[in-house]
Design an enzyme around this catalytic site. Structure first.
Site, PDB file in Angstrom:
ATOM      1  N   GLY A   1       0.785  -1.222   0.000  1.00 56.10           N
ATOM      2  CA  GLY A   1       0.000   0.000   0.000  1.00 56.10           C
ATOM      3  C   GLY A   1       0.819   1.274   0.000  1.00 56.10           C
ATOM      4  O   GLY A   1       0.327   2.333  -0.358  1.00 56.10           O
TER       5      GLY A   1
ATOM      6  N   SER B   1      25.936  14.384 -42.154  1.00 56.70           N
ATOM      7  CA  SER B   1      24.629  14.222 -41.487  1.00 56.70           C
ATOM      8  C   SER B   1      24.476  15.166 -40.293  1.00 56.70           C
ATOM      9  O   SER B   1      24.478  14.730 -39.146  1.00 56.70           O
ATOM     10  CB  SER B   1      24.400  12.761 -41.071  1.00 56.70           C
ATOM     11  OG  SER B   1      25.528  12.167 -40.482  1.00 56.70           O
TER      12      SER B   1
END
Lengths: 638, 301
Positions: A106, A537
């Site tokens: 929890g 590139s």
């Protein structure tokens, strides 16, 4: 002890024919999940001999009253701190079925464990402390159950003894949580008042809760139904792998939904190639006849030799998923660092792994708080809607159309960091299906790698003009060849002379130039060669796209020689022309070069001799699994 | 709703016609008939095969740990199903040298019959192991050391192991793909999330992953499947003179339980009514409260 399970139903010799449901127990910390599980096991007679005595002894040794939760909180740290850290699973039986109980922690910091547990469940029990009432974590868990697709939720209001078994308090909580869940589209199957410690309402309606007429916890679990088969949806078979152990070429994967059989006409997405199922293969006896439905892990052969790879999705021609480069998804985020706009992510959808960018983030909120504050980043344990742009197309459905192929997870540093549901898919432009039939090589990749001692790769050299890319590329080509390998040089300028002679130097043409280079290089790499690409590139985006095309075969080297040295070298005289204004669109002077942020290797040729640079490259290829030191087990590389 | 004719289905559609047809309609290209429904064992098998194939697809250097017991035999069988009759990675037996003779005989026979790439590696001598440990835990720690040696010797990045959640409480907390530290340790406090059958399969350099394809099976499932598939077993599991082994470990620290189950069928009936834990015959589980957990955190299976 109250035995819920009559002995007569136990004597089923194969023990496996009863339906099985998987139930996750969630809720705020200390609201009593582990205690309820312990109690359930006890009441259904599912505890092994001696376990009760052991728990009593463990509790006594710690000087505590008897503690049911020690049963599941098996880890020493859990017992010491009195909390559940990780999810666990335990089985018991009710009258009609086998129940796999998944106990989920929890604590907010263990939400990832709660999700791990809840994602496997057919139904859920959401537990609320009668005294504390609905808490943040209760709402968070309710929301996550809904997001995970768990539709059947039984609410348990625990510790009723602390509120003197007050029906008024019970009704208050019942109304609040029901309203919250119904808003999320989840109708609780029951709301049950209990005291897990003492057993009220767990297997029996005790006098303490005489005002309550609904089911007990055990009865509520008995009423949950196992997950529906997915046979009735359309066929989705995400490809896990292609096996070529013998003369068969088997496409392996699990049918996530729908069914298939020999002779079916199928389409392979996202490429849209079509084929027929030649056979459904199996072991020990093969082939298999008759339809195979959702949930089966199968192997099929096709009537054509198509290029198929892990991550493709096989569907029937008329009901194929969309191919897309753009998704909108609702994500829950589990990672410490928030998910931000512009983030590069690795996404997994089915068996597909894809690089992607978060284009936009909307509605980022904490599902535990009633008043959400919208932000532009999704913090840990928060939820948000995001737009994702993919580096390569993939096949996807919306979660509404198909819960199996309409969900995805996001990985950060090799670890799942979040997950969510596909809300919408922006379909690609490709007409689907297309009846092109690519012809595959006669050779298997392992035949080539056995000869060359390396796998296929795209070695992408980026850097300013004059940085030494071509020199390094040629030295590497020579080195690999001398060692028996199969390198092929793809120089940007050389390709511009032929294949790409229709392209200029506009941003759009440069992008297309890089795309073609990447496609050619990837084709060579897939056929076992090492394609060495030397191209300036300059655009980060274009290089990312190239990486998307070659995917795991891509190795990027940044030749990071300082700009002034590049200009000083000026091997092609381009810098001089650009300075003189006679060369337009030249990177380094007119256009910006965008240096990479993460590459496999960085080399500065002003610091490193060419043979040293080649050594470093060779080392990198070896370390990243392209070059093999020894002859590898062929099967391992199929 | 737009139903496609045969011609369109074969030759392709315009985007505008990409409408999902209702599933109740018979559509050309799809064979009629309802697929046979899957029983519980079919589902377990399909899930395990999925996990094995994921491991093989995502890890470079895998091995399957073969302890010769009922679970790892089922696992090898599942691997043969997953890869169509052939196990495409080595089966590793980390040998203590103290197994029952029946187990060695079984290994040698079936490694050959099943075409396994068997690797046998030995554990270091007991004298090299921490003498302050209780005897059975010390013996188990020796196995962990043997496993670590084998890991570094072969450089495996993935070890497939046949542990099950229902065997033992810390195993119940396991992930299907469980990352281990460079020393083989298990950080139970920081396990990555794992959901929707998406697994974390990128171990950091030097570390490895444990893959658990039969984590979701129970002892009864193992026996029911062994019976259905006719998988060979070591005869020690069947009762002789009122005793049989439920779990097989080293001969000196494993004890038989009282039983009259002389066939698998009888074992299944016995399991329906027994409340004795499976590992009751394993001395190691009883030495201290957290003996098993400590071993597992350090890398024990």
């Amino acid at each position: 002890m109250n035995m819920i399970v009559p002995q007569t139903t136990l004597a089923t010799p194969n023990g496996t024919t009863r339906p099985q449901v998987r139930i996750v127990i969630v809720g705020h910390v200390d609201h009593g999940k582990s205690t309820l599980v312990g109690r359930l096991l006890h009441e259904t007679g599912s505890l092994p001999d001696g376990k009760l005595e052991m728990l009593k002894a463990v509790s006594a040794r710690r000087g505590m009253p008897f503690e049911w939760s020690f049963l599941l909180d098996a880890l020493q740290t859990e017992r010491d701190q009195g909390i559940t850290i990780d999810t666990t699973q335990i089985r018991f039986r009710t009258q009609s079925r086998d129940v796999v109980l998944i106990d989920a922690p929890g604590h907010a910091e263990f939400l990832r464990n709660m999700i791990t547990g809840a994602s496997q469940a057919d139904g859920a029990v959401l537990i609320i402390d009668a005294l504390e009432g609905v808490r943040d974590q209760t709402r968070r868990h309710g929301y996550l159950l809904h997001l995970l697709g768990v539709k059947q939720v039984a609410i348990v209001v625990n510790k009723m003894d602390r509120v003197d078994f007050s029906a008024t308090r019970f009704n208050e909580i019942s109304d609040e949580i029901s309203a919250h869940l119904i808003e999320l589209g989840v109708t609780p199957t029951a709301v049950i008042p209990i005291s897990a410690r003492d057993g009220d309402g767990v297997a029996e309606r005790t006098p303490n809760i005489s005002w309550y007429s609904g089911p007990t916890v055990v009865e509520a679990l008995d009423a949950l139904t196992p997950a529906r088969a997915l046979d009735e949806l359309t066929l989705r078979l995400p490809v896990q792998a292609i096996y070529k152990f013998d003369d068969r070429r088997i496409v392996a994967g699990r049918i996530e939904s729908g069914s298939l059989t020999t002779g079916d006409e199928i389409v392979i997405m996202p490429a849209g190639k079509i084929a027929k199922i030649k056979s459904v293969e199996s072991w020990p006896s093969t082939p298999v006849s008759g339809p195979q439905g959702a949930g089966r892990s199968v192997g099929i052969t096709l009537d054509r030799e198509l290029f198929i790879e892990r991550g493709d999705v096989i569907a029937h021609v008329d009901t194929a998923p969309r191919d897309t480069r753009r998704l909108r998804a609702r994500i829950f985020w589990l990672h410490d660092a928030p998910l931000k706009e512009g983030a590069s992510i690795l996404l997994r959808l089915g068996t597909r792994e894809a690089r992607a960018t978060v284009v936009a983030i909307e509605k980022a909120v904490d599902p535990g708080e009633l008043e959400g504050v919208a932000t532009k980043a999704i913090a840990r344990n928060h939820v948000g809607e995001i737009d994702i742009s993919l580096a390569q197309p993939l096949a996807a459905d919306t979660y509404n159309d198909n819960p199996r192929t309409g969900r995805l997870v996001i990985e950060v540093n090799g670890r799942i960091a979040g997950g969510g549901l596909v809300l919408s898919v922006l379909a690609g432009q490709r007409a689907v299906p297309v009846d092109i039939v690519p012809v595959e090589s006669a050779l298997r990749p392992d035949e080539r790698s056995a000869r060359y001692h390396h796998g296929g790769a795209v070695v992408w050299l980026t850097g300013l003009p004059g940085s030494g890319k071509s020199t390094l590329a040629k030295a590497l080509e020579r080195r690999l060849f001398d060692n028996g390998g199969s390198p092929i040089l793809l120089d940007g300028d050389t390709l511009r002379a032929g294949l790409n002679n229709d392209l200029g130097f506009s941003a759009k043409d440069r992008t297309e130039n890089i795309r073609r280079l990447a496609e050619v290089a990837t084709h060579l790499a897939r056929n076992g060669h090492i394609a060495i690409v030397a191209a300036v590139s300059p655009s980060l985006h274009d290089r990312a796209a190239a990486r998307g095309i070659a995917d795991t075969l891509f190795r990027e080297i940044y030749v990071a020689t300082p700009a002034e040295i590049c200009e000083e070298r000026d091997p092609k005289g381009h810098y001089a022309k650009a300075r003189a204004g006679t060369l337009q669109g030249f990177t380094g002077i007119i256009n910006d070069y965008q240096p990479p942020t993460s590459v496999e290797l960085t080399i500065d040729t002003s610091q490193l001799a060419i043979n040293e640079a080649t050594d470093a490259t060779e080392r990198m290829l070896s370390q990243t699994g392209i070059i093999f030191d020894e002859i590898v087990d062929l099967a391992a590389n199929i | 709703m737009h139903i496609l004719n045969n011609d369109q289905a074969v030759h392709g559609l315009r985007d505008s016609a990409r409408i999902v047809a209702p599933v109740t309609q018979q559509i050309p290209g799809r064979t009629p008939g309802k697929p046979p429904s899957m029983d519980h064992l079919d589902e377990l098998e399909a899930q395990s095969i999925y996990i094995l194939r994921e491991a093989f697809a995502r890890l470079k250097k895998l091995a399957l740990l073969w302890s010769l017991g009922k679970d790892s035999n089922v696992m090898i069988w599942l691997a043969r199903k997953a890869f169509f009759g052939r196990v495409p990675f080595p089966a590793l037996h980390v040998d203590t040298g103290k197994k029952f003779p029946e187990m060695y005989a079984f290994r040698d026979q079936y490694a050959k019959e099943w075409g396994l790439d068997l690797k046998v590696d030995y554990c270091p001598p007991i004298e090299t192991i921490d003498p302050t440990l209780p005897p059975a835990a010390r013996s188990a720690a020796r196995k962990t050391e043997g496993l670590k040696l084998a890991l570094s010797k072969y450089g495996f990045d993935g070890l497939i192991a046949g542990i099950r959640r229902d065997e033992e409480a810390t195993r119940a907390k396991e992930r299907v793909f469980s990352p281990r530290g460079t020393e083989g340790g298990w950080d139970v406090r920081d396990q990555p999330p794992e959901f929707w059958d998406q697994f974390n399969a990128s171990p950091p350099p030097g570390a490895h992953l444990r893959i658990h394809p039969i984590l979701h099976w129970t002892e009864a499932d193992i026996w029911a499947y062994t019976q259905r598939e006719n998988i060979p077993i070591i005869p020690l599991y069947l009762a002789k003179d009122g005793k049989r082994y439920r779990s097989l470990g080293d001969a000196d620290i494993t004890n038989p339980v009282s039983s009259h189950a002389r066939t698998i069928e009888e074992i299944l009936i016995e399991l329906e009514s027994t409340k004795e834990p499976e590992r009751a015959g394993r001395a190691l589980d009883h030495e201290t409260e957290d003996a098993f957990e400590r071993l597992r955190v350090a890398g024990y299976l």
